[in-house]
Motif scaffolding. Structure first.
Motif, PDB file in Angstrom:
ATOM      1  N   THR A   5       0.843  -1.186   0.000  1.00 32.82           N
ATOM      2  CA  THR A   5       0.000   0.000   0.000  1.00 32.82           C
ATOM      3  C   THR A   5       0.884   1.244   0.000  1.00 32.82           C
ATOM      4  OG1 THR A   5      -0.059   0.193   2.409  1.00 32.82           O
ATOM      5  CG2 THR A   5      -1.710  -1.265   1.365  1.00 32.82           C
ATOM      6  N   ALA A   6       0.264   2.396  -0.158  1.00 34.54           N
ATOM      7  CA  ALA A   6       1.022   3.653  -0.104  1.00 34.54           C
ATOM      8  C   ALA A   6       1.697   3.818   1.254  1.00 34.54           C
ATOM      9  CB  ALA A   6       0.090   4.833  -0.401  1.00 34.54           C
ATOM     10  N   GLN A   7       1.007   3.436   2.326  1.00 35.40           N
ATOM     11  CA  GLN A   7       1.604   3.526   3.667  1.00 35.40           C
ATOM     12  C   GLN A   7       2.761   2.543   3.816  1.00 35.40           C
ATOM     13  OE1 GLN A   7       0.650   5.759   6.421  1.00 35.40           O
ATOM     14  NE2 GLN A   7       2.742   5.049   6.816  1.00 35.40           N
ATOM     15  N   ASP A   8       2.604   1.339   3.255  1.00 47.56           N
ATOM     16  CA  ASP A   8       3.699   0.373   3.290  1.00 47.56           C
ATOM     17  C   ASP A   8       4.948   0.953   2.635  1.00 47.56           C
ATOM     18  OD1 ASP A   8       2.024  -1.545   4.451  1.00 47.56           O
ATOM     19  OD2 ASP A   8       1.536  -2.490   2.523  1.00 47.56           O
ATOM     20  N   TRP A   9       4.769   1.550   1.449  1.00 51.38           N
ATOM     21  CA  TRP A   9       5.911   2.129   0.746  1.00 51.38           C
ATOM     22  C   TRP A   9       6.543   3.254   1.567  1.00 51.38           C
ATOM     23  CZ3 TRP A   9       8.759   0.281  -2.947  1.00 51.38           C
ATOM     24  CH2 TRP A   9       8.209  -0.587  -3.901  1.00 51.38           C
ATOM     25  N   ALA A  10       5.710   4.101   2.142  1.00 50.30           N
ATOM     26  CA  ALA A  10       6.240   5.221   2.923  1.00 50.30           C
ATOM     27  C   ALA A  10       7.057   4.718   4.116  1.00 50.30           C
ATOM     28  CB  ALA A  10       5.089   6.113   3.392  1.00 50.30           C
ATOM     29  N   ASP A  11       6.533   3.723   4.816  1.00 49.80           N
ATOM     30  CA  ASP A  11       7.250   3.183   5.973  1.00 49.80           C
ATOM     31  C   ASP A  11       8.507   2.441   5.538  1.00 49.80           C
ATOM     32  OD1 ASP A  11       5.486   4.172   7.880  1.00 49.80           O
ATOM     33  OD2 ASP A  11       4.210   2.388   7.824  1.00 49.80           O
ATOM     34  N   ALA A  12       8.397   1.697   4.447  1.00 48.69           N
ATOM     35  CA  ALA A  12       9.553   0.948   3.961  1.00 48.69           C
ATOM     36  C   ALA A  12      10.686   1.887   3.563  1.00 48.69           C
ATOM     37  CB  ALA A  12       9.157   0.068   2.786  1.00 48.69           C
ATOM     38  N   GLU A  13      10.360   3.031   2.991  1.00 47.35           N
ATOM     39  CA  GLU A  13      11.405   3.968   2.594  1.00 47.35           C
ATOM     40  C   GLU A  13      12.106   4.574   3.808  1.00 47.35           C
ATOM     41  OE1 GLU A  13       9.190   6.426  -0.057  1.00 47.35           O
ATOM     42  OE2 GLU A  13       9.595   5.140  -1.798  1.00 47.35           O
ATOM     43  N   VAL A  14      11.384   4.746   4.917  1.00 44.23           N
ATOM     44  CA  VAL A  14      12.017   5.217   6.154  1.00 44.23           C
ATOM     45  C   VAL A  14      12.999   4.167   6.671  1.00 44.23           C
ATOM     46  CG1 VAL A  14      11.594   5.823   8.571  1.00 44.23           C
ATOM     47  CG2 VAL A  14      10.089   6.710   6.789  1.00 44.23           C
ATOM     48  N   VAL A  15      12.577   2.909   6.667  1.00 46.42           N
ATOM     49  CA  VAL A  15      13.459   1.825   7.127  1.00 46.42           C
ATOM     50  C   VAL A  15      14.652   1.675   6.191  1.00 46.42           C
ATOM     51  CG1 VAL A  15      13.593  -0.662   7.544  1.00 46.42           C
ATOM     52  CG2 VAL A  15      11.584   0.626   8.316  1.00 46.42           C
ATOM     53  N   TRP A  16      14.400   1.769   4.896  1.00 44.45           N
ATOM     54  CA  TRP A  16      15.473   1.702   3.890  1.00 44.45           C
ATOM     55  C   TRP A  16      16.544   2.749   4.172  1.00 44.45           C
ATOM     56  CZ3 TRP A  16      16.916  -1.090  -0.406  1.00 44.45           C
ATOM     57  CH2 TRP A  16      17.662  -0.463  -1.398  1.00 44.45           C
ATOM     58  N   ASP A  17      16.118   3.974   4.418  1.00 42.74           N
ATOM     59  CA  ASP A  17      17.071   5.049   4.692  1.00 42.74           C
ATOM     60  C   ASP A  17      17.815   4.801   6.002  1.00 42.74           C
ATOM     61  OD1 ASP A  17      18.130   7.732   3.848  1.00 42.74           O
ATOM     62  OD2 ASP A  17      17.372   8.262   5.834  1.00 42.74           O
TER      63      ASP A  17
END
Length: 218
Positions: A5-17
């Motif tokens: 989902t859009a929220q999944d992507w947003a959270d995943a990008e925080v963890v990625w960084d």
């Protein structure tokens, strides 16, 4: 395969960084190329060698349960072939073909360097983008005499998923790595790392939404 989902992507990008340390790329006395399921690590290491970032490398990785189908002769052997295809001279590549986890990557590669008469003072850890922080923390614990820096291919999460996907599996891997970053210091495997509140909140939401297949077993 599960769609993000859009929220999944947003959270995943925080963890990625969070996983990436953004170390300045400076010349080091040697490199340790960490195996895994991303063969692109080997080609990126070759690029850094050609840019004179380091003069010699150990490629580390054995036959791991998660990668044996991809690399039946072991991660190090397959990574070495890619490095050679990218023009790295064979004489500057040392192999460590037995490691099954990051701690063994460090410990066994240290032995390979020593056997070759090489005592690095600075070490570039070349890894998958979401593995940088754990590799660094592990090296600081298992090889405290060396000054480690980290490097990974400069790509965004969405670019990375296009090359290695599926997205849900990549997020599972990132969550598993972040759990280890937080838990391994208490087990003596790594040094402690600060976890900013936004990264911890993003991690917790992704765990709640089921991105847990790579987490440690209770």
């Amino acid at each position: 395969m599960r769609e993000l989902t859009a929220q999944d992507w947003a959270d995943a990008e925080v963890v990625w960084d969070y996983h990436q340390l953004h170390h300045e790329l400076v010349p080091c006395s040697a490199a340790l190329v960490l195996g895994g399921n991303d063969i692109g690590v080997a080609s990126f290491a070759a690029e850094l060698y050609h840019r004179s970032v380091f003069p010699v490398m150990v490629i580390s990785g054995g036959k791991a349960p998660g990668t044996e189908k991809l690399f039946p002769r072991g991660e190090a052997e397959h990574f070495r072939e890619v490095a050679l295809d990218c023009g790295v001279p064979g004489e500057v590549i040392l192999l460590e073909p037995n490691a099954r986890n990051t701690g063994e990557n460090i410990i066994l590669s240290r032995e390979v360097f020593a056997a070759a008469g090489i005592q690095p003072t600075s070490l570039l850890l070349v890894a998958m983008p979401y593995m940088e922080r754990r590799a660094y923390a592990t090296c600081r614990r298992q090889w405290p005499e060396v000054d480690p820096r980290c490097a990974s291919a400069p790509v965004t999460l969405r670019e990375y998923v296009k090359t290695i996907g599926p997205a849900a599996e990549v997020v599972d891997m990132m969550i598993g790595d972040m759990e280890r970053v937080m838990r391994y210091p208490d087990l003596g495997f790594a040094i402690a790392q600060d976890v900013p509140e936004p990264a911890l909140e993003a991690y917790s939401r992704l765990v709640e939404r089921g991105f847990t297949s790579r987490m440690l077993k209770a």
